[in-house]
Design a protein around this motif. Structure first.
Motif, mmCIF file in Angstrom:
data_model
loop_
_atom_site.group_PDB
_atom_site.id
_atom_site.type_symbol
_atom_site.label_atom_id
_atom_site.label_comp_id
_atom_site.label_asym_id
_atom_site.label_seq_id
_atom_site.Cartn_x
_atom_site.Cartn_y
_atom_site.Cartn_z
ATOM 1 N N PRO A 78 0.566 -1.323 -0.078
ATOM 2 C CA PRO A 78 0.158 -0.067 -0.026
ATOM 3 C C PRO A 78 0.932 1.016 -0.070
ATOM 4 O O PRO A 78 1.987 1.198 0.522
ATOM 5 C CB PRO A 78 -0.826 0.037 1.203
ATOM 6 C CG PRO A 78 -0.693 -1.537 1.470
ATOM 7 C CD PRO A 78 0.639 -2.004 1.071
ATOM 8 N N LEU A 79 0.464 2.197 -0.817
ATOM 9 C CA LEU A 79 0.795 3.507 -0.747
ATOM 10 C C LEU A 79 -0.092 4.619 -0.850
ATOM 11 O O LEU A 79 -1.140 4.449 -1.272
ATOM 12 C CB LEU A 79 1.893 3.549 -2.073
ATOM 13 C CG LEU A 79 3.225 2.954 -2.119
ATOM 14 C CD1 LEU A 79 3.937 3.218 -3.508
ATOM 15 C CD2 LEU A 79 4.188 3.582 -1.160
ATOM 16 N N THR A 80 0.478 5.864 -0.182
ATOM 17 C CA THR A 80 -0.672 7.190 -0.471
ATOM 18 C C THR A 80 0.215 8.190 -1.205
ATOM 19 O O THR A 80 1.452 8.435 -1.152
ATOM 20 C CB THR A 80 -0.858 7.620 1.220
ATOM 21 O OG1 THR A 80 -1.367 6.538 1.768
ATOM 22 C CG2 THR A 80 -1.671 8.982 0.649
ATOM 23 N N ILE A 81 -0.248 8.485 -2.464
ATOM 24 C CA ILE A 81 0.347 9.422 -3.279
ATOM 25 C C ILE A 81 -0.406 10.830 -3.245
ATOM 26 O O ILE A 81 -1.850 10.673 -3.226
ATOM 27 C CB ILE A 81 0.118 8.773 -4.738
ATOM 28 C CG1 ILE A 81 0.894 7.541 -4.758
ATOM 29 C CG2 ILE A 81 0.753 9.752 -5.653
ATOM 30 C CD1 ILE A 81 1.134 6.732 -5.791
ATOM 31 N N ALA A 82 0.161 11.739 -2.939
ATOM 32 C CA ALA A 82 -0.321 13.090 -2.965
ATOM 33 C C ALA A 82 -0.226 13.807 -4.399
ATOM 34 O O ALA A 82 0.795 14.084 -4.649
ATOM 35 C CB ALA A 82 0.204 13.841 -1.764
ATOM 36 N N VAL A 83 -1.394 14.445 -4.825
ATOM 37 C CA VAL A 83 -1.414 14.772 -6.113
ATOM 38 C C VAL A 83 -1.756 16.502 -6.249
ATOM 39 O O VAL A 83 -2.633 16.944 -5.576
ATOM 40 C CB VAL A 83 -2.449 14.236 -7.058
ATOM 41 C CG1 VAL A 83 -2.791 14.963 -8.304
ATOM 42 C CG2 VAL A 83 -2.453 12.742 -7.145
ATOM 43 N N LEU A 84 -0.849 17.174 -6.832
ATOM 44 C CA LEU A 84 -0.885 18.611 -6.813
ATOM 45 C C LEU A 84 -1.930 19.075 -7.938
ATOM 46 O O LEU A 84 -2.138 18.232 -8.809
ATOM 47 C CB LEU A 84 0.552 19.164 -7.437
ATOM 48 C CG LEU A 84 1.650 19.140 -6.373
ATOM 49 C CD1 LEU A 84 2.768 19.438 -7.016
ATOM 50 C CD2 LEU A 84 1.299 20.230 -5.273
ATOM 51 N N LYS A 141 -12.294 23.694 -5.565
ATOM 52 C CA LYS A 141 -11.908 23.616 -6.884
ATOM 53 C C LYS A 141 -10.828 22.534 -6.975
ATOM 54 O O LYS A 141 -10.829 21.684 -8.061
ATOM 55 C CB LYS A 141 -11.338 24.972 -7.576
ATOM 56 C CG LYS A 141 -10.978 24.793 -8.909
ATOM 57 C CD LYS A 141 -10.369 26.518 -9.198
ATOM 58 C CE LYS A 141 -9.960 26.589 -10.876
ATOM 59 N NZ LYS A 141 -8.732 25.561 -10.782
ATOM 60 N N ASN A 142 -9.795 22.461 -6.289
ATOM 61 C CA ASN A 142 -8.708 21.505 -6.138
ATOM 62 C C ASN A 142 -9.529 19.994 -6.079
ATOM 63 O O ASN A 142 -9.105 19.094 -6.730
ATOM 64 C CB ASN A 142 -7.831 21.748 -5.191
ATOM 65 C CG ASN A 142 -7.167 23.248 -5.427
ATOM 66 O OD1 ASN A 142 -7.288 23.598 -6.590
ATOM 67 N ND2 ASN A 142 -6.566 23.852 -4.495
ATOM 68 N N LEU A 143 -10.479 20.005 -5.054
ATOM 69 C CA LEU A 143 -11.008 18.707 -4.806
ATOM 70 C C LEU A 143 -11.846 18.240 -6.252
ATOM 71 O O LEU A 143 -11.807 17.138 -6.583
ATOM 72 C CB LEU A 143 -12.145 18.675 -3.665
ATOM 73 C CG LEU A 143 -11.601 18.793 -2.438
ATOM 74 C CD1 LEU A 143 -12.708 18.585 -1.323
ATOM 75 C CD2 LEU A 143 -10.332 17.561 -2.205
ATOM 76 N N THR A 144 -12.383 19.115 -6.690
ATOM 77 C CA THR A 144 -13.217 18.790 -8.126
ATOM 78 C C THR A 144 -12.229 18.343 -9.125
ATOM 79 O O THR A 144 -12.301 17.184 -9.823
ATOM 80 C CB THR A 144 -14.072 19.810 -8.615
ATOM 81 O OG1 THR A 144 -14.834 20.443 -7.537
ATOM 82 C CG2 THR A 144 -14.746 19.492 -9.912
ATOM 83 N N GLU A 145 -10.977 18.747 -9.166
ATOM 84 C CA GLU A 145 -10.037 18.586 -10.095
ATOM 85 C C GLU A 145 -9.503 17.146 -9.958
ATOM 86 O O GLU A 145 -9.197 16.156 -10.583
ATOM 87 C CB GLU A 145 -9.012 19.542 -10.394
ATOM 88 C CG GLU A 145 -7.799 19.272 -11.486
ATOM 89 C CD GLU A 145 -6.808 20.187 -11.296
ATOM 90 O OE1 GLU A 145 -5.997 20.149 -12.534
ATOM 91 O OE2 GLU A 145 -6.707 21.019 -10.584
ATOM 92 N N VAL A 146 -9.145 16.935 -8.609
ATOM 93 C CA VAL A 146 -8.125 15.739 -8.106
ATOM 94 C C VAL A 146 -9.155 14.427 -7.632
ATOM 95 O O VAL A 146 -8.685 13.324 -7.675
ATOM 96 C CB VAL A 146 -6.929 16.325 -7.214
ATOM 97 C CG1 VAL A 146 -6.431 14.998 -6.652
ATOM 98 C CG2 VAL A 146 -6.112 17.264 -7.701
ATOM 99 N N GLY A 147 -10.103 14.833 -7.006
ATOM 100 C CA GLY A 147 -10.890 13.838 -6.373
ATOM 101 C C GLY A 147 -11.541 12.676 -7.087
ATOM 102 O O GLY A 147 -11.518 13.193 -8.406
ATOM 103 N N PRO A 148 -12.058 12.088 -6.529
ATOM 104 C CA PRO A 148 -12.234 11.670 -4.926
ATOM 105 C C PRO A 148 -11.007 11.322 -4.368
ATOM 106 O O PRO A 148 -10.366 10.644 -4.930
ATOM 107 C CB PRO A 148 -13.443 10.628 -5.012
ATOM 108 C CG PRO A 148 -13.065 9.900 -6.190
ATOM 109 C CD PRO A 148 -12.804 10.776 -7.108
ATOM 110 N N ALA A 175 -4.195 11.220 -10.690
ATOM 111 C CA ALA A 175 -4.985 10.682 -9.778
ATOM 112 C C ALA A 175 -5.877 9.589 -10.358
ATOM 113 O O ALA A 175 -6.302 8.420 -9.435
ATOM 114 C CB ALA A 175 -6.058 11.950 -9.327
ATOM 115 N N ARG A 176 -6.390 9.548 -11.394
ATOM 116 C CA ARG A 176 -7.357 8.382 -11.870
ATOM 117 C C ARG A 176 -6.427 7.266 -12.017
ATOM 118 O O ARG A 176 -7.039 5.961 -11.472
ATOM 119 C CB ARG A 176 -7.886 8.733 -13.217
ATOM 120 C CG ARG A 176 -8.740 7.818 -13.744
ATOM 121 C CD ARG A 176 -9.087 7.911 -15.366
ATOM 122 N NE ARG A 176 -8.031 7.627 -16.313
ATOM 123 C CZ ARG A 176 -7.376 6.404 -16.498
ATOM 124 N NH1 ARG A 176 -8.100 5.429 -16.058
ATOM 125 N NH2 ARG A 176 -6.422 6.321 -17.368
#
Length: 429
Positions: A227-233, A287-294, A243-244
């Motif tokens: 498992p890994l957690t990846i943070a997307v700008l 705005k940032n959540l809409t682009e990168v999320g969920p 992110a997808r």
């Protein structure tokens, strides 16, 4: 007496001629005939009781002999270290597991975190004089570079030679074990307690920051078998697509939220600044959540000025709570107020323990990972932060992974660590 008269024979007949009278046998007087006495009921009862007593004595004697022989074949249950009361062979260690206390990284000495240059400008100075991390706090770096069987009577216990039970001498009494862990159900079966599972030494979560600039940097990490957690700008050419792909690979995605730094370096698009109102901050986050999320959480990119501002961090953390997100404090400043504000509003958070790749050398990265492993063993869990653009990091993590597992460590996502800490602190639902 007249000699001319013959002698009287009293009707018994005359004696034979020429036979003296004295030689004539006399017949016995008639009397009662001798009769044989038949046995009475008292005699029969007496014989029956004597026979039953003899049979009973024989049965009891035979039973005692058989019980004595059976007891002589039951092995003694000896107390072994650990107080189980039964000799049990030690559990086999996992294949390839090192001996206790071994450390694949022990040959490397720990080295303190170093400050790199930021993705969008030079890194801020650490919060301690001379640029050295405080011994009481982690280094603050600005920027993204910143029972197995059953024993039956008469059957020997199958055990290793060192723990094989001895047998009691014949005609002796079986010794009862002192431990209450051994149960004796009906039928004389001795059940062994289950073998305890090995305790995990600690949990490690790894965050990889700065995803979104391109597609090839993140690809090696998506192939890693843990498992890994990846943070997307946000606001970058490949933010949404990266992110997808991360979600499709089964890894965890969080928003890498840019924030203003004390040093004035550029945090990048979609950043939060100290001059913003609450409405502006919320609009940027939406705005940032809409682009990168969920996504499942947020951590800060740079942000030494923002994470030390109680007003702004209360807005950011309240936004996270409203959207069901956790927050990870990258701890780019010693003056962070994130833990205090999070406790006030009852929001689960995590904190960075180690920056892995401040120096782009494999040996140095291993030293930082070793530092994080020691913290995980001491605290129970540790969060390490690296970056997708580190050319040696993916291969280094893949190389160390089997050794960490063999030592008893678990690799997990950040959300599992954060929610576990949240429950431990008693914040409730």
């Amino acid at each position: 007496m007249n000699p001319s008269k013959p002698p009287k024979n009293n009707g018994k007949g005359a004696p034979k001629k020429g036979t003296p009278e004295s030689t004539v046998s006399k017949k016995k007087k008639p009397g009662r005939a001798t009769r044989k006495r038949s046995p009475t009921w008292e005699d029969r009862l007496r014989v029956t009781l004597i026979t039953a007593l003899c049979i009973g004595v024989a049965v009891i004697g035979t039973t005692v002999i058989l019980i004595g022989r059976a007891l002589s074949n039951v092995p003694v249950e000896q107390d072994v270290p650990g107080g189980s009361g039964v000799s049990v062979p030690p559990p086999a260690s996992p294949e390839g597991a090192p001996s206790e206390g071994s450390d694949p990284l022990s040959s490397l000495e720990p080295q303190g975190p170093l400050s790199p240059e930021g993705s969008y400008g030079p890194a801020e100075k650490p919060g301690t004089p001379g640029g050295a991390a405080s011994p009481e706090k982690p280094g603050y770096v600005e920027g993204e570079n910143s029972v197995t069987g059953i024993q039956r009577r008469g059957a020997p216990i199958e055990a290793s030679p060192s723990s094989r039970a001895s047998r009691i001498p014949e005609n002796s009494v079986e010794r009862i074990p002192s431990s209450s862990a051994v149960s004796r159900p009906a039928g004389g079966v001795i059940e062994r307690p289950p073998t305890p599972q090995p305790k995990t030494k600690g949990t490690i979560a790894i965050i990889l920051d700065d995803a979104g600039n391109n597609l090839h940097e993140v690809t090696p990490f998506l192939r890693l078998p843990f498992p890994l957690t990846i943070a997307v700008l946000p606001g970058l050419p490949y933010s949404a697509e990266v992110a997808r792909r991360i979600r499709a690979a089964g890894k965890e995605v969080i928003l890498h939220q840019p924030m203003e730094a004390v040093g004035g370096q550029n945090p990048g698009p979609g950043a939060i600044y100290s001059t913003m109102s609450e409405e502006e901050i919320r609009r940027v986050l939406e705005k940032n959540l809409t682009e990168v999320g969920p996504v499942v959480g947020i951590n800060n990119h740079q942000g030494s000025r923002i994470t030390s501002d109680p007003r702004i961090m209360k807005i950011v953390l309240a936004f996270c709570k409203e959207h069901g997100l956790y927050y990870i404090d990258s701890r780019t400043t010693a003056d962070t107020v994130v833990p205090l504000v999070a406790k006030e509003i009852r929001l689960p958070i995590g904190e960075r323990d180690v920056f892995i790749d401040n120096v782009q050398e494999k040996e140095t990265m291993i030293r930082f990972i070793r530092d994080g492993v020691q913290k995980a063993e001491k605290k129970g869990a540790a969060v390490m932060i690296g970056h997708v653009w580190s050319s040696e990091l993916a291969a280094t993590l893949e190389e160390l992974y089997p050794e960490l597992i063999a030592q008893g460590f678990t690799l997990s996502t950040v959300s599992r660590i954060v929610m576990g800490n949240f429950e431990d602190e008693g914040f409730g639902d």
